[in-house]
Write an enzyme that holds these catalytic residues in place. Structure first.
Site, short mmCIF file in Angstrom:
data_model
loop_
_atom_site.label_atom_id
_atom_site.label_comp_id
_atom_site.label_asym_id
_atom_site.label_seq_id
_atom_site.Cartn_x
_atom_site.Cartn_y
_atom_site.Cartn_z
N HIS A 1 0.83 -1.20 0.00
CA HIS A 1 0.00 0.00 0.00
C HIS A 1 0.87 1.26 0.00
CE1 HIS A 1 -3.97 -1.97 1.52
NE2 HIS A 1 -3.51 -2.49 0.40
N GLU B 1 0.95 3.86 1.91
CA GLU B 1 1.51 4.25 3.21
C GLU B 1 2.75 3.42 3.51
OE1 GLU B 1 -1.56 3.45 2.42
OE2 GLU B 1 -3.03 4.07 3.91
N CYS C 1 -2.34 -0.75 7.14
CA CYS C 1 -1.57 0.50 7.21
C CYS C 1 -1.69 1.23 8.54
CB CYS C 1 -2.01 1.43 6.08
SG CYS C 1 -1.61 0.76 4.46
N TRP D 1 -16.03 5.27 -40.25
CA TRP D 1 -15.95 5.49 -38.83
C TRP D 1 -16.70 6.74 -38.50
CZ3 TRP D 1 -14.16 1.51 -36.23
CH2 TRP D 1 -13.24 0.65 -36.84
N ARG E 1 -10.38 2.43 -21.54
CA ARG E 1 -10.58 1.05 -21.09
C ARG E 1 -9.67 0.70 -19.92
NH1 ARG E 1 -10.48 -1.67 -27.12
NH2 ARG E 1 -12.68 -1.32 -27.63
#
Ligand code: AOF
Ligand code: ZN
Length: 378
Positions: free
Chosen positions: A44, A46, A80, A166, A180
């Site tokens: 994490h 921290e 944490c 397109w 995405r």
């Protein structure tokens, strides 16, 4: 906190299904350590900041974009809050609360009971964006759903003959592939999968495996399609209602995951599909079509935002190839209420895209009903 947010953003698209988190440790006005959560299962923010600071963490203030986590049975990494306490951090300023039921306030209570000053911090909107998909899923107990569509200014996605290549520009299509990255998985209907034979991968590619989902009620997915052929490298989930057993075996032999769910008028039930995906730890989806699939999510009110790439074109002509399908409302007040998320043109910043003259990204959020808003825990 701004610096912590910038740290968090360095892992944009890589931490899913975990949120983006950044942490900066400051002592006597000097940054003594910083870090960000790089991917699910890794340390994490921290923990990395504390490691960087070493003994200098003692007496410091920790700026964290998310409430520090507490011990619980299902964690992959050490919690944490106890680490911050053990390192002698004196004050914790955090951006947003963690709505994960396993955390929710537990870390803050732990910190306070150890005599650490805890402050709910500044820059809340910016910090909230880092955690939006995650916290929404935690709150609603289903994946965050983003509908993505590209259309002309008059709302057309194809000509009457079905020609759609397109409508949007090259820049817009590239941007859509980059978006995405921010989602745990991408979803399309079987008609789109058969007609376009798409790869549905993000660009640039993510380091994490990227999941593609096809709503395929009758299990018609061609075994020789690009999606199936790439299933071993990048997970492919087919959600069906029924389908020939032999075909299911063929698909599974290619590494495809087949999930049968309840149907609704011959189609995959959207609530059932979302339940199945949520149960597999998928917390955010980008739905890319086709229009009937969009219509199903809208009809069931099971979406959170719509992202529209508007092509600077007017196609014109009679016909009903509008971007969102489904039943025709009889009256205007049956329409779903939406609100423009931000007035200023900050969408490019939000999604980490480069600004460009022909790139207009507008985000509209659903107006949540009062009951959904007050249901917020914590
Ligand atoms: C933090 N700092 O940097 C992150 C947090 O499986 P684990 O051990 O990685 O725990 C994942 C949960 O921890 C995640 O669901 C979310 O509630 C929280 N994420 N918390 O204090 C971080 N990434
Ligand atoms: Zn943590």
């Amino acid at each position: 906190m701004r610096r912590a947010i910038r740290q968090a953003e360095r892992a944009l698209g890589e931490t899913n299904p975990n949120p983006l988190v950044g942490c900066v440790l400051v002592r006597n006005g000097v940054v003594v350590g910083e870090g960000f959560h790089a991917r699910a299962g890794s340390p994490h923010a921290e923990a990395l900041a504390l490691e960087a600071a070493g003994r200098k963490a003692r007496g410091s203030t920790a700026y964290v974009t998310l409430e520090p986590c507490a011990p619980n049975a299902r964690k992959r990494t050490p919690p944490c809050a106890p680490r911050l306490i053990a390192a002698g951090v004196r004050r914790v300023v955090f951006g947003v609360r963690d709505l994960n039921p396993l955390v929710q306030g537990a870390g803050l209570r732990l910190l306070r009971s150890a005599g650490v000053r805890v402050v709910e911090g500044p820059c809340l909107p910016e910090a909230r964006r880092l955690t939006q998909h995650f916290n929404s899923a935690m709150r609603l107990r289903r994946p965050f759903v983003s509908l993505k569509t590209g259309m002309t200014l008059d709302g057309r996605i194809a000509t009457v003959s079905g020609d759609s290549r397109w409508i949007t520009s090259k820049t817009q299509r590239a941007a859509a592939r980059t978006l995405r990255r921010l989602f745990d998985a991408i979803v399309v209907g079987i008609e789109t999968a058969i007609k376009d034979d798409p790869g549905l991968m993000p660009e640039p590619r993510t380091l994490r495996p990227y999941t593609r989902v096809v709503l395929d009620s009758g299990l018609r997915m061609p075994v020789r399609s690009r999606l199936v052929r790439s299933a071993r490298r990048s997970p492919l989930i087919l959600i069906c209602v029924r389908g020939p057993a032999g075909r299911r075996l063929d698909l599974e032999a290619q590494g495809v995951t087949v999930i049968p769910v309840r149907g609704k008028q011959g189609r995959v039930s959207i609530p059932a599909a979302l339940r199945a995906l949520f149960a597999r730890g998928i917390l955010s989806l980008m739905v890319e079509g086709g229009s009937e699939v969009m219509g199903s999510f809208v009809r069931d009110r099971l979406f959170d935002e719509i992202v529209i790439f508007r092509a600077p074109l007017i196609l014109g002509g009679r016909g009903s190839r509008a971007a969102v399908g489904g039943d025709n409302p009889v009256r205007v007040n049956e329409a779903v209420a939406m609100t423009r998320a931000r007035r200023e043109d900050s969408a490019t910043v939000r999604y980490g895209l480069k600004a460009s003259a022909d790139l207009e990204v507008e985000v509209y959020e659903r107006v949540q009903s009062r009951s959904a808003r007050t249901r917020q825990p914590g």
